[in-house]
Design a protein around this motif. Structure first.
Motif, PDB file in Angstrom:
ATOM      1  N   SER A  75    -131.283  -0.683   6.820  1.00 36.19           N
ATOM      2  CA  SER A  75    -132.489  -0.998   6.041  1.00 36.19           C
ATOM      3  C   SER A  75    -132.564  -2.470   5.618  1.00 36.19           C
ATOM      4  CB  SER A  75    -132.589  -0.078   4.829  1.00 36.19           C
ATOM      5  OG  SER A  75    -131.426  -0.236   4.067  1.00 36.19           O
ATOM      6  N   SER A  76    -131.414  -3.107   5.335  1.00 36.31           N
ATOM      7  CA  SER A  76    -131.474  -4.503   4.872  1.00 36.31           C
ATOM      8  C   SER A  76    -131.767  -5.425   6.059  1.00 36.31           C
ATOM      9  CB  SER A  76    -130.144  -4.871   4.210  1.00 36.31           C
ATOM     10  OG  SER A  76    -129.807  -6.200   4.490  1.00 36.31           O
ATOM     11  N   TYR A  77    -132.808  -6.260   5.932  1.00 38.14           N
ATOM     12  CA  TYR A  77    -133.209  -7.121   7.048  1.00 38.14           C
ATOM     13  C   TYR A  77    -132.085  -8.062   7.480  1.00 38.14           C
ATOM     14  CZ  TYR A  77    -135.875 -10.521   9.787  1.00 38.14           C
ATOM     15  OH  TYR A  77    -136.305 -11.368  10.778  1.00 38.14           O
ATOM     16  N   PRO A  78    -131.434  -8.819   6.531  1.00 40.58           N
ATOM     17  CA  PRO A  78    -130.352  -9.729   6.974  1.00 40.58           C
ATOM     18  C   PRO A  78    -129.209  -8.983   7.649  1.00 40.58           C
ATOM     19  CG  PRO A  78    -130.918 -10.153   4.669  1.00 40.58           C
ATOM     20  CD  PRO A  78    -131.707  -8.951   5.096  1.00 40.58           C
ATOM     21  N   HIS A  79    -128.862  -7.785   7.141  1.00 43.76           N
ATOM     22  CA  HIS A  79    -127.771  -7.017   7.768  1.00 43.76           C
ATOM     23  C   HIS A  79    -128.159  -6.532   9.159  1.00 43.76           C
ATOM     24  CE1 HIS A  79    -125.926  -6.098   3.588  1.00 43.76           C
ATOM     25  NE2 HIS A  79    -125.576  -7.266   4.067  1.00 43.76           N
ATOM     26  N   ARG A  80    -129.442  -6.135   9.266  1.00 44.05           N
ATOM     27  CA  ARG A  80    -129.916  -5.642  10.561  1.00 44.05           C
ATOM     28  C   ARG A  80    -129.840  -6.759  11.607  1.00 44.05           C
ATOM     29  NH1 ARG A  80    -134.442  -3.372   8.796  1.00 44.05           N
ATOM     30  NH2 ARG A  80    -135.950  -4.938   9.415  1.00 44.05           N
ATOM     31  N   VAL A  81    -130.270  -7.958  11.190  1.00 43.10           N
ATOM     32  CA  VAL A  81    -130.259  -9.093  12.120  1.00 43.10           C
ATOM     33  C   VAL A  81    -128.813  -9.494  12.429  1.00 43.10           C
ATOM     34  CG1 VAL A  81    -130.915 -11.525  12.390  1.00 43.10           C
ATOM     35  CG2 VAL A  81    -132.545  -9.892  11.444  1.00 43.10           C
ATOM     36  N   ASP A  82    -127.960  -9.483  11.410  1.00 41.39           N
ATOM     37  CA  ASP A  82    -126.568  -9.884  11.614  1.00 41.39           C
ATOM     38  C   ASP A  82    -125.867  -8.936  12.599  1.00 41.39           C
ATOM     39  OD1 ASP A  82    -124.347 -11.579  10.999  1.00 41.39           O
ATOM     40  OD2 ASP A  82    -123.464  -9.813  10.053  1.00 41.39           O
ATOM     41  N   GLU A  83    -126.123  -7.640  12.420  1.00 46.78           N
ATOM     42  CA  GLU A  83    -125.491  -6.648  13.298  1.00 46.78           C
ATOM     43  C   GLU A  83    -125.973  -6.837  14.733  1.00 46.78           C
ATOM     44  OE1 GLU A  83    -125.078  -2.909  15.520  1.00 46.78           O
ATOM     45  OE2 GLU A  83    -126.956  -3.870  14.974  1.00 46.78           O
ATOM     46  N   ALA A  89    -123.477 -11.334  20.570  1.00 46.75           N
ATOM     47  CA  ALA A  89    -122.265 -12.160  20.747  1.00 46.75           C
ATOM     48  C   ALA A  89    -121.277 -11.442  21.661  1.00 46.75           C
ATOM     49  CB  ALA A  89    -121.632 -12.459  19.386  1.00 46.75           C
ATOM     50  N   ALA A  90    -121.127 -10.135  21.455  1.00 44.39           N
ATOM     51  CA  ALA A  90    -120.176  -9.374  22.277  1.00 44.39           C
ATOM     52  C   ALA A  90    -120.615  -9.407  23.745  1.00 44.39           C
ATOM     53  CB  ALA A  90    -120.092  -7.933  21.765  1.00 44.39           C
ATOM     54  N   ILE A  91    -121.936  -9.337  23.961  1.00 50.08           N
ATOM     55  CA  ILE A  91    -122.456  -9.373  25.332  1.00 50.08           C
ATOM     56  C   ILE A  91    -122.138 -10.729  25.982  1.00 50.08           C
ATOM     57  CG2 ILE A  91    -124.597  -9.442  26.694  1.00 50.08           C
ATOM     58  CD1 ILE A  91    -125.706  -7.308  24.775  1.00 50.08           C
ATOM     59  N   TYR A  92    -122.420 -11.807  25.249  1.00 49.20           N
ATOM     60  CA  TYR A  92    -122.153 -13.139  25.807  1.00 49.20           C
ATOM     61  C   TYR A  92    -120.659 -13.351  26.053  1.00 49.20           C
ATOM     62  CZ  TYR A  92    -126.879 -14.967  25.694  1.00 49.20           C
ATOM     63  OH  TYR A  92    -128.205 -15.189  25.963  1.00 49.20           O
ATOM     64  N   ILE A 124    -123.463 -18.522  19.231  1.00 48.83           N
ATOM     65  CA  ILE A 124    -122.353 -19.369  19.703  1.00 48.83           C
ATOM     66  C   ILE A 124    -121.315 -19.530  18.581  1.00 48.83           C
ATOM     67  CG2 ILE A 124    -121.719 -21.690  20.534  1.00 48.83           C
ATOM     68  CD1 ILE A 124    -123.327 -20.088  22.600  1.00 48.83           C
ATOM     69  N   ASP A 125    -121.789 -19.763  17.368  1.00 47.55           N
ATOM     70  CA  ASP A 125    -120.854 -19.884  16.224  1.00 47.55           C
ATOM     71  C   ASP A 125    -120.023 -18.607  16.088  1.00 47.55           C
ATOM     72  OD1 ASP A 125    -121.708 -22.397  15.605  1.00 47.55           O
ATOM     73  OD2 ASP A 125    -123.075 -21.774  14.005  1.00 47.55           O
ATOM     74  N   GLN A 126    -120.690 -17.466  16.279  1.00 45.30           N
ATOM     75  CA  GLN A 126    -119.955 -16.199  16.166  1.00 45.30           C
ATOM     76  C   GLN A 126    -118.918 -16.067  17.282  1.00 45.30           C
ATOM     77  OE1 GLN A 126    -123.041 -13.259  15.970  1.00 45.30           O
ATOM     78  NE2 GLN A 126    -123.243 -13.450  13.755  1.00 45.30           N
ATOM     79  N   LEU A 127    -119.298 -16.502  18.488  1.00 44.11           N
ATOM     80  CA  LEU A 127    -118.347 -16.431  19.612  1.00 44.11           C
ATOM     81  C   LEU A 127    -117.107 -17.262  19.293  1.00 44.11           C
ATOM     82  CD1 LEU A 127    -120.485 -16.881  22.866  1.00 44.11           C
ATOM     83  CD2 LEU A 127    -119.396 -14.835  22.005  1.00 44.11           C
ATOM     84  N   ILE A 128    -117.340 -18.444  18.721  1.00 40.10           N
ATOM     85  CA  ILE A 128    -116.218 -19.328  18.405  1.00 40.10           C
ATOM     86  C   ILE A 128    -115.348 -18.688  17.314  1.00 40.10           C
ATOM     87  CG2 ILE A 128    -115.655 -21.597  17.382  1.00 40.10           C
ATOM     88  CD1 ILE A 128    -118.211 -22.589  18.956  1.00 40.10           C
ATOM     89  N   GLU A 129    -116.017 -18.119  16.320  1.00 34.73           N
ATOM     90  CA  GLU A 129    -115.292 -17.471  15.226  1.00 34.73           C
ATOM     91  C   GLU A 129    -114.449 -16.296  15.739  1.00 34.73           C
ATOM     92  OE1 GLU A 129    -116.846 -15.267  11.384  1.00 34.73           O
ATOM     93  OE2 GLU A 129    -117.875 -17.178  11.735  1.00 34.73           O
ATOM     94  N   ARG A 130    -115.007 -15.521  16.680  1.00 33.68           N
ATOM     95  CA  ARG A 130    -114.264 -14.376  17.214  1.00 33.68           C
ATOM     96  C   ARG A 130    -113.064 -14.840  18.038  1.00 33.68           C
ATOM     97  NH1 ARG A 130    -118.479  -9.807  17.898  1.00 33.68           N
ATOM     98  NH2 ARG A 130    -117.475  -9.200  19.837  1.00 33.68           N
ATOM     99  N   GLY A 131    -113.189 -16.028  18.680  1.00 27.46           N
ATOM    100  CA  GLY A 131    -112.055 -16.665  19.355  1.00 27.46           C
ATOM    101  C   GLY A 131    -111.497 -15.919  20.557  1.00 27.46           C
ATOM    102  N   ARG A 132    -112.310 -15.038  21.169  1.00 23.93           N
ATOM    103  CA  ARG A 132    -111.763 -14.262  22.295  1.00 23.93           C
ATOM    104  C   ARG A 132    -111.996 -14.929  23.643  1.00 23.93           C
ATOM    105  NH1 ARG A 132    -114.181  -8.672  19.986  1.00 23.93           N
ATOM    106  NH2 ARG A 132    -113.312  -8.992  17.926  1.00 23.93           N
ATOM    107  N   VAL A 133    -112.916 -15.922  23.669  1.00 23.69           N
ATOM    108  CA  VAL A 133    -113.170 -16.600  24.928  1.00 23.69           C
ATOM    109  C   VAL A 133    -113.290 -18.099  24.615  1.00 23.69           C
ATOM    110  CG1 VAL A 133    -115.672 -16.123  24.720  1.00 23.69           C
ATOM    111  CG2 VAL A 133    -114.736 -16.678  26.927  1.00 23.69           C
TER     112      VAL A 133
END
Ligand code: SAM
Length: 254
Positions: A75-83, A89-92, A124-133
């Protein structure tokens, strides 16, 4: 090391693609295209046309991926967008490691410019934060729809010494911002928020599909043309299956 280009391609006119973008595109092995569904396939098609037109070396490939839907149960818009961003990010992450070799070059072609109402750099920031690639990346600016709108209406966005506010239809409808700003550019307005404004003496400069063959431009006193814009917008959306429109609201007269 792998390299990813985030390239602004302009807002619909292939001639808005910059020389810097063309140079980068000519080094790319794989273009990642996020497909938002049938109604917006024109937008994927335009990206392909840009590559066809500007890339001499025909060894590149496209990898098309379906854009994940936002989860309506959050229901929360920011949470929905973040998820939603996390899923993108996982797809990229998977695409970069699967499709690009250790020295491979990939690109994401961003509509307009990546700095304006676009989530690619957040991902991209999230990809870097996750650090898997691991990869390096470069951002190449593009012409925004706001610049394209101003050019087609032949206007300056600000009055002398005034400021400009760029916002969304949702914000315009919800806030008092409109009382404070002399010049408001509104994007992402699916609900014709201009028509409910109290001050119908504002001047509106409206444009849909700006820069493309479908372009429609209207300008005038809001109270005089709000209905025309609403009807034009609704008909264009129905016949094309999608619409992208932007407008400037200004306190001073035309
Ligand atoms: C997700 S935002 C992307 C903005 C883009 N990054 C830019 O620099 O213009 C999409 C919104 O941009 C605006 N837009 C994009 N292309 C447009 C065009 N050719 N004509 C009018 N508005 C456009 C619309 O307000 C649309 O709802």
């Amino acid at each position: 090391m792998r390299k990813l280009y985030i390239i602004g391609i302009g807002a619909g006119n292939p001639e808005q693609v910059t020389v810097q973008a063309i140079k980068a595109m000519n080094t790319v092995d794989v273009f990642f295209l996020l497909n938002k569904g049938d109604d917006k396939s024109d937008l994927v098609q335009l990206r392909k046309e840009i590559c066809e037109r500007y890339i001499d070396r025909k060894t590149y490939r496209f990898v098309e991926i379906a854009d994940p839907e936002r989860d309506p149960s959050i229901s929360s818009y920011p949470h929905r967008v973040d998820e939603w961003h996390q899923r993108r990010a996982a797809i990229y992450e998977e695409l970069i490691s699967r499709e690009l070799g250790e020295e491979g070059r990939g690109a994401i072609l961003v509509w307009g410019d990546p700095s304006l109402y676009d989530s690619t750099l957040r991902i991209i920031d999230q990809l870097i934060e996750r650090g898997r690639v691991s990869f390096e990346y470069e951002v190449i600016p593009g012409i925004t729809s706001v610049q394209a709108l101003a050019a087609r209406h032949k206007i300056i966005l600000n009055g002398i010494g005034q400021s400009i506010c760029i916002t969304t239809g949702r914000n315009l409808a919800a806030t008092k911002l409109r009382d404070e700003a002399d010049n408001i550019v509104v994007m992402l307005d699916g609900n014709d928020s201009y028509k409910d404004l109290v001050d119908q003496d504002l001047t509106i400069y409206w444009g849909a599909y700006v820069g493309t063959e479908k372009e429609i431009l209207l300008a005038g006193r809001l109270g005089d043309i709000a209905d025309t814009i609403r009807m034009t917008r609704s008909e264009a959306r129905a016949s094309n299956g999608w619409i992208m429109d932007t407008y400037l609201l200004r306190k001073s007269a035309l």
